[in-house]
Write an enzyme that holds these catalytic residues in place. Structure first.
Site, PDB file in Angstrom:
ATOM      1  N   LYS A  82       0.855  -1.201   0.000  1.00  0.00           N
ATOM      2  CA  LYS A  82       0.000   0.000   0.000  1.00  0.00           C
ATOM      3  C   LYS A  82       0.885   1.244   0.000  1.00  0.00           C
ATOM      4  O   LYS A  82       1.915   1.283   0.689  1.00  0.00           O
ATOM      5  CB  LYS A  82      -0.916  -0.032   1.222  1.00  0.00           C
ATOM      6  CG  LYS A  82      -1.999   1.050   1.220  1.00  0.00           C
ATOM      7  CD  LYS A  82      -2.988   0.843   2.365  1.00  0.00           C
ATOM      8  CE  LYS A  82      -4.070   1.918   2.377  1.00  0.00           C
ATOM      9  NZ  LYS A  82      -5.049   1.737   3.467  1.00  0.00           N
ATOM     10  N   SER A 157      -9.958   1.662   2.367  1.00  0.00           N
ATOM     11  CA  SER A 157      -9.080   2.453   1.543  1.00  0.00           C
ATOM     12  C   SER A 157      -7.979   1.658   0.842  1.00  0.00           C
ATOM     13  O   SER A 157      -7.344   2.190  -0.073  1.00  0.00           O
ATOM     14  CB  SER A 157      -8.416   3.520   2.412  1.00  0.00           C
ATOM     15  OG  SER A 157      -7.596   2.918   3.396  1.00  0.00           O
ATOM     16  N   SER A 181     -10.353  -0.738   6.464  1.00  0.00           N
ATOM     17  CA  SER A 181      -9.720  -0.590   5.141  1.00  0.00           C
ATOM     18  C   SER A 181      -9.000  -1.798   4.594  1.00  0.00           C
ATOM     19  O   SER A 181      -8.598  -1.802   3.435  1.00  0.00           O
ATOM     20  CB  SER A 181      -8.741   0.575   5.165  1.00  0.00           C
ATOM     21  OG  SER A 181      -9.455   1.761   4.987  1.00  0.00           O
TER      22      SER A 181
END
Ligand code: GLN
Length: 492
Positions: A82, A157, A181
């Site tokens: 990420k 997210s 997320s």
């Protein structure tokens, strides 16, 4: 096995192929980049690629295999990282304009661990800006599309991390979870997503959103892969003062243990009203599956869940407003041009550098923390957070694991909630409480709805009980056999 097919399999299967020399780690990595070349224009999973690093790492793995040396369980397995986790010498943007020119000067602790295990990082995965969002539509880079249906969101997210794994652009991924997320994208993309106990994994080198809630964790195709990746990233770190100094077990050790007598509580408030019909029946089916394995099913009521979104959006925004104060155009990142004074530079940098949702959160958080409102909002939220934790403590006196859907519905259409932040916030109703209480929680895919979108089941356990959690998840996965499904666009 054909290498095209191999890139859609679990790390365990890929490792077998590596060790049997059916394929080299460099070939596997190159095949994944071919897949990125062919699908990522449509998906948008990556903000940037880290090809030199990945191939160099894969080469080291091959050298070891050729010399007959032992390799770590995930060595050579392609990973998506990420884009809020630092990897030295590569960009870390958190999908924000304000960090668009930022290159990490150091490794996050988890990145160091990936390096020590020779895990090739394919690229930095797209995300909602500063991890604020549930659909990945808040990225300043580009939106991410769900590989199961390109008109749907992948969840957020950590949407890029999940979409990459679902589309064969990585085998495993790391995401971060502040209120859901990791689990929500797991649920929308048909993957396993695990948020560990708060403090289990070091946050050093993770760009802070809400520090008392943030935790890094795996997004994978199988429960076993999640356990293997958790083995890699867990452990005490003196660079993170909230890191737990606790022994790290081998998280794979109890995966196959039978569930006779295990007590599973379904959360009444999350398993009844407001669920999409297919989600409700998938939850019911999972309960029946557990019963047939000899688990005891108990109803658990957690009435404070109805306040959890409000509590979360006070605490998370308060912490975010403080954490994001550092982005002022002085030390690093984007700086506005054509400014007259220092104050002007701060204002213009932040006005131009942050997106709408991030600004909304900074304003909300600053308001909640301001004198006069602090007692009414922030202090009240903290008190309620304690009560939520007490509720979980009591629940775990009665049961081993809690069960609910991960989200009341499956992935929604791109654009359908952007104008309505409140309805976006409500998608996290089932996930947020685990962050408030600091407990481990995960998504396990359990099937598809009638439009062909994945449905996710959430399991939660008491602090530090990931081994038990993974056991209960593994048994369900084994019964459901969903992990063998891949979205049809993946290999076209
Ligand atoms: N969707 C939640 C939010 O927007 C949670 C995000 C996250 O876990 N990072 O804050």
């Amino acid at each position: 096995m054909d290498i095209r097919e191999l890139i859609t399999k679990s790390s365990v299967e890929q490792r077998k192929a590596l060790l049997n020399k059916e394929v080299s780690a460099v070939e596997l990595t190159e095949e994944v980049y071919k897949q990125v070349d062919s699908v990522d224009e449509k998906i948008g999973a990556y903000n940037s690629l880290t090809k030199d690093f990945a191939l160099e790492t894969a080469k080291k793995v091959d050298e070891k295999i050729n010399k007959g040396e032992e390799i770590a369980p995930l060595a050579g397995i392609p990973l998506a990282l990420k884009d809020n986790i630092n990897l030295k010498s590569y960009p870390t943007t958190a999908s924000s304009k304000i960090l668009s020119n930022f290159v990490s000067p150091y490794d996050a602790t988890v990145s160091q661990k990936l390096k020590a295990n020779l895990i090739p990082v394919i690229g930095k995965a797209n995300m909602d800006e500063f991890a604020m969002g549930s659909s990945n539509e808040n990225s300043a880079t580009k939106i991410v599309r769900n590989p199961w249906n390109l008109n749907k969101v992948p969840g957020g997210s950590s949407g890029g991390s999940a979409a990459a794994v679902a589309a064969g652009e990585a085998t495993v991924a790391l995401g971060s979870d502040t209120g859901g997320s990791i689990r929500l994208p797991g649920s929308y993309c048909g993957l396993v997503g695990l948020k560990p106990t708060y403090g289990r994994v070091s946050r050093y080198g993770l760009i802070a959103f809400a520090s008392s809630l943030d935790q890094i964790g795996p997004i994978t195709r199988t429960v076993e892969d999640a356990a293997l990746l958790l083995n890699v990233i867990s452990g005490h770190d003196e660079k993170d003062s909230t890191s737990l100094n606790q022994p790290v077990p081998d998280f794979t050790k109890d995966l196959r243990k039978d569930l006779k007598g295990v007590k599973i509580g379904y959360i009444k408030e999350l398993c009844s009203d407001g669920l999409a019909a297919d989600v409700a029946s998938a939850v019911q089916k999972s309960i029946e599956t557990y019963k047939s394995m000899g688990a005891e099913i108990i109803e658990i009521s957690l009435p404070l869940i109805k306040y959890s979104i409000a509590v979360y959006y006070i605490i998370a925004t308060a912490e975010a407003s403080s954490n994001l104060a550092r982005f002022d155009g002085v030390k690093y990142g984007y700086r506005a041009k054509d400014v007259d004074t220092l104050y002007d530079m701060y204002v213009k940098t932040r006005a131009q550098g942050f997106g709408d949702e991030v600004k909304r959160r900074i304003m909300l958080g600053t308001y909640a923390l301001s004198s006069g409102y602090y007692d009414a909002y922030y202090k009240k939220a903290q008190q309620l957070r304690r009560l939520v934790k007490n509720d979980f403590d009591n629940a775990f006196k009665k049961v081993d694991v809690l069960l609910s859907p991960t989200c009341p519905h499956t992935a929604f259409d791109i654009g359908s909630k952007v104008e309505d932040p409140l309805s976006m916030y409500l998608t996290d109703i089932a996930t947020i409480t685990a962050n408030l209480a600091g407990i481990p929680a995960m998504n396990v895919p359990v099937g598809l709805d009638k439009s062909g979108m994945p449905i996710g089941l959430q399991l939660q356990a008491n602090c530090l009980e990931e081994t038990k959690l993974l056991n209960v998840a593994f048994k369900l996965e084994e019964a459901v056999q969903f992990n063998y499904s891949i979205p049809s666009m993946t290999l076209v």
